[in-house]
Write a protein that holds these residues in place. Structure first.
Motif, PDB file in Angstrom:
ATOM      1  N   PHE A 151       0.797  -1.228   0.000  1.00  0.00           N
ATOM      2  CA  PHE A 151       0.000   0.000   0.000  1.00  0.00           C
ATOM      3  C   PHE A 151       0.833   1.283   0.000  1.00  0.00           C
ATOM      4  O   PHE A 151       0.269   2.372  -0.117  1.00  0.00           O
ATOM      5  CB  PHE A 151      -0.964  -0.004   1.181  1.00  0.00           C
ATOM      6  N   GLY A 152       2.138   1.191   0.168  1.00  0.00           N
ATOM      7  CA  GLY A 152       2.996   2.358   0.040  1.00  0.00           C
ATOM      8  C   GLY A 152       3.256   3.130   1.323  1.00  0.00           C
ATOM      9  O   GLY A 152       4.377   3.537   1.576  1.00  0.00           O
ATOM     10  N   THR A 153       2.216   3.352   2.113  1.00  0.00           N
ATOM     11  CA  THR A 153       2.380   4.088   3.369  1.00  0.00           C
ATOM     12  C   THR A 153       1.545   3.418   4.457  1.00  0.00           C
ATOM     13  O   THR A 153       0.600   2.670   4.160  1.00  0.00           O
ATOM     14  CB  THR A 153       1.905   5.549   3.251  1.00  0.00           C
ATOM     15  N   GLN A 154       1.874   3.741   5.695  1.00  0.00           N
ATOM     16  CA  GLN A 154       1.094   3.213   6.810  1.00  0.00           C
ATOM     17  C   GLN A 154      -0.333   3.736   6.732  1.00  0.00           C
ATOM     18  O   GLN A 154      -1.283   2.997   7.002  1.00  0.00           O
ATOM     19  CB  GLN A 154       1.733   3.591   8.141  1.00  0.00           C
ATOM     20  N   GLU A 155      -0.494   4.991   6.341  1.00  0.00           N
ATOM     21  CA  GLU A 155      -1.836   5.566   6.237  1.00  0.00           C
ATOM     22  C   GLU A 155      -2.683   4.812   5.221  1.00  0.00           C
ATOM     23  O   GLU A 155      -3.852   4.515   5.477  1.00  0.00           O
ATOM     24  CB  GLU A 155      -1.755   7.057   5.860  1.00  0.00           C
ATOM     25  N   ASN A 156      -2.095   4.482   4.069  1.00  0.00           N
ATOM     26  CA  ASN A 156      -2.831   3.731   3.053  1.00  0.00           C
ATOM     27  C   ASN A 156      -3.158   2.321   3.533  1.00  0.00           C
ATOM     28  O   ASN A 156      -4.250   1.802   3.274  1.00  0.00           O
ATOM     29  CB  ASN A 156      -2.040   3.664   1.748  1.00  0.00           C
ATOM     30  N   ALA A 157      -2.213   1.702   4.219  1.00  0.00           N
ATOM     31  CA  ALA A 157      -2.450   0.351   4.733  1.00  0.00           C
ATOM     32  C   ALA A 157      -3.574   0.371   5.770  1.00  0.00           C
ATOM     33  O   ALA A 157      -4.456  -0.491   5.752  1.00  0.00           O
ATOM     34  CB  ALA A 157      -1.166  -0.216   5.341  1.00  0.00           C
ATOM     35  N   LEU A 158      -3.546   1.361   6.665  1.00  0.00           N
ATOM     36  CA  LEU A 158      -4.610   1.471   7.664  1.00  0.00           C
ATOM     37  C   LEU A 158      -5.955   1.768   7.005  1.00  0.00           C
ATOM     38  O   LEU A 158      -6.985   1.217   7.407  1.00  0.00           O
ATOM     39  CB  LEU A 158      -4.273   2.551   8.692  1.00  0.00           C
ATOM     40  N   ALA A 159      -5.958   2.602   5.978  1.00  0.00           N
ATOM     41  CA  ALA A 159      -7.198   2.893   5.256  1.00  0.00           C
ATOM     42  C   ALA A 159      -7.762   1.616   4.634  1.00  0.00           C
ATOM     43  O   ALA A 159      -8.977   1.377   4.672  1.00  0.00           O
ATOM     44  CB  ALA A 159      -6.959   3.948   4.184  1.00  0.00           C
ATOM     45  N   ALA A 160      -6.890   0.789   4.088  1.00  0.00           N
ATOM     46  CA  ALA A 160      -7.336  -0.477   3.512  1.00  0.00           C
ATOM     47  C   ALA A 160      -7.901  -1.394   4.598  1.00  0.00           C
ATOM     48  O   ALA A 160      -8.934  -2.043   4.393  1.00  0.00           O
ATOM     49  CB  ALA A 160      -6.182  -1.160   2.781  1.00  0.00           C
ATOM     50  N   LEU A 161      -7.244  -1.444   5.744  1.00  0.00           N
ATOM     51  CA  LEU A 161      -7.739  -2.266   6.848  1.00  0.00           C
ATOM     52  C   LEU A 161      -9.098  -1.764   7.336  1.00  0.00           C
ATOM     53  O   LEU A 161     -10.013  -2.558   7.596  1.00  0.00           O
ATOM     54  CB  LEU A 161      -6.740  -2.267   8.006  1.00  0.00           C
ATOM     55  N   VAL A 162      -9.246  -0.450   7.457  1.00  0.00           N
ATOM     56  CA  VAL A 162     -10.517   0.127   7.907  1.00  0.00           C
ATOM     57  C   VAL A 162     -11.619  -0.174   6.907  1.00  0.00           C
ATOM     58  O   VAL A 162     -12.716  -0.593   7.280  1.00  0.00           O
ATOM     59  CB  VAL A 162     -10.381   1.651   8.130  1.00  0.00           C
ATOM     60  N   THR A 163     -11.331   0.018   5.623  1.00  0.00           N
ATOM     61  CA  THR A 163     -12.324  -0.258   4.587  1.00  0.00           C
ATOM     62  C   THR A 163     -12.743  -1.717   4.626  1.00  0.00           C
ATOM     63  O   THR A 163     -13.947  -2.031   4.552  1.00  0.00           O
ATOM     64  CB  THR A 163     -11.765   0.100   3.198  1.00  0.00           C
ATOM     65  N   THR A 164     -11.785  -2.602   4.771  1.00  0.00           N
ATOM     66  CA  THR A 164     -12.085  -4.024   4.847  1.00  0.00           C
ATOM     67  C   THR A 164     -12.999  -4.312   6.040  1.00  0.00           C
ATOM     68  O   THR A 164     -13.970  -5.046   5.930  1.00  0.00           O
ATOM     69  CB  THR A 164     -10.797  -4.856   4.972  1.00  0.00           C
ATOM     70  N   GLN A 165     -12.683  -3.684   7.174  1.00  0.00           N
ATOM     71  CA  GLN A 165     -13.498  -3.877   8.385  1.00  0.00           C
ATOM     72  C   GLN A 165     -14.915  -3.362   8.184  1.00  0.00           C
ATOM     73  O   GLN A 165     -15.887  -4.003   8.579  1.00  0.00           O
ATOM     74  CB  GLN A 165     -12.822  -3.179   9.567  1.00  0.00           C
ATOM     75  N   LEU A 166     -15.047  -2.181   7.569  1.00  0.00           N
ATOM     76  CA  LEU A 166     -16.367  -1.585   7.385  1.00  0.00           C
ATOM     77  C   LEU A 166     -17.212  -2.364   6.383  1.00  0.00           C
ATOM     78  O   LEU A 166     -18.440  -2.390   6.488  1.00  0.00           O
ATOM     79  CB  LEU A 166     -16.240  -0.132   6.929  1.00  0.00           C
ATOM     80  N   LEU A 167     -16.577  -2.993   5.390  1.00  0.00           N
ATOM     81  CA  LEU A 167     -17.303  -3.722   4.358  1.00  0.00           C
ATOM     82  C   LEU A 167     -17.542  -5.188   4.719  1.00  0.00           C
ATOM     83  O   LEU A 167     -18.295  -5.869   4.037  1.00  0.00           O
ATOM     84  CB  LEU A 167     -16.565  -3.630   3.020  1.00  0.00           C
ATOM     85  N   ALA A 168     -16.891  -5.648   5.785  1.00  0.00           N
ATOM     86  CA  ALA A 168     -17.056  -7.043   6.203  1.00  0.00           C
ATOM     87  C   ALA A 168     -18.489  -7.264   6.681  1.00  0.00           C
ATOM     88  O   ALA A 168     -19.089  -6.385   7.295  1.00  0.00           O
ATOM     89  CB  ALA A 168     -16.076  -7.374   7.323  1.00  0.00           C
ATOM     90  N   PRO A 169     -19.040  -8.444   6.398  1.00  0.00           N
ATOM     91  CA  PRO A 169     -20.382  -8.732   6.898  1.00  0.00           C
ATOM     92  C   PRO A 169     -20.418  -8.663   8.412  1.00  0.00           C
ATOM     93  O   PRO A 169     -19.458  -9.031   9.087  1.00  0.00           O
ATOM     94  CB  PRO A 169     -20.653 -10.166   6.436  1.00  0.00           C
ATOM     95  N   ALA A 170     -21.493  -8.158   8.929  1.00  0.00           N
ATOM     96  CA  ALA A 170     -21.663  -8.069  10.380  1.00  0.00           C
ATOM     97  C   ALA A 170     -21.636  -9.464  10.993  1.00  0.00           C
ATOM     98  O   ALA A 170     -22.232 -10.389  10.459  1.00  0.00           O
ATOM     99  CB  ALA A 170     -22.959  -7.365  10.716  1.00  0.00           C
ATOM    100  N   GLN A 171     -20.923  -9.587  12.099  1.00  0.00           N
ATOM    101  CA  GLN A 171     -20.843 -10.868  12.783  1.00  0.00           C
ATOM    102  C   GLN A 171     -21.784 -10.838  13.969  1.00  0.00           C
ATOM    103  O   GLN A 171     -21.770  -9.910  14.770  1.00  0.00           O
ATOM    104  CB  GLN A 171     -19.421 -11.141  13.233  1.00  0.00           C
ATOM    105  N   ALA A 172     -22.610 -11.869  14.061  1.00  0.00           N
ATOM    106  CA  ALA A 172     -23.599 -11.923  15.149  1.00  0.00           C
ATOM    107  C   ALA A 172     -22.954 -12.369  16.434  1.00  0.00           C
ATOM    108  O   ALA A 172     -21.978 -13.012  16.500  1.00  0.00           O
ATOM    109  CB  ALA A 172     -24.710 -12.879  14.775  1.00  0.00           C
TER     110      ALA A 172
END
Length: 56
Positions: free
Chosen positions: A35-56
């Motif tokens: 991802f090039g930078t820590q900020e980009n990597a964290l943004a990717a992690l956050v996006t992945t978390q937000l788009l992940a299906p909700a866990q019951a």
């Protein structure tokens, strides 16, 4: 806090910073390479978390 989209993003970001801090140096290096930078990597992690299906 109220349950708003802003709160959800902030919560996800804080969780991903915690995840980042627990990653090994090798895993951090792989994410930085991808991802090039820590900020980009964290943004990717956050996006992945937000788009992940909700866990019951």
């Amino acid at each position: 806090m109220t349950d708003t989209p802003d709160t959800a993003v902030l919560d996800a970001a804080l969780q991903m910073v915690d995840v980042w801090n627990r990653l090994s140096a090798d895993k951090q290096a792989l994410l930085l390479k991808r991802f090039g930078t820590q900020e980009n990597a964290l943004a990717a992690l956050v996006t992945t978390q937000l788009l992940a299906p909700a866990q019951a």
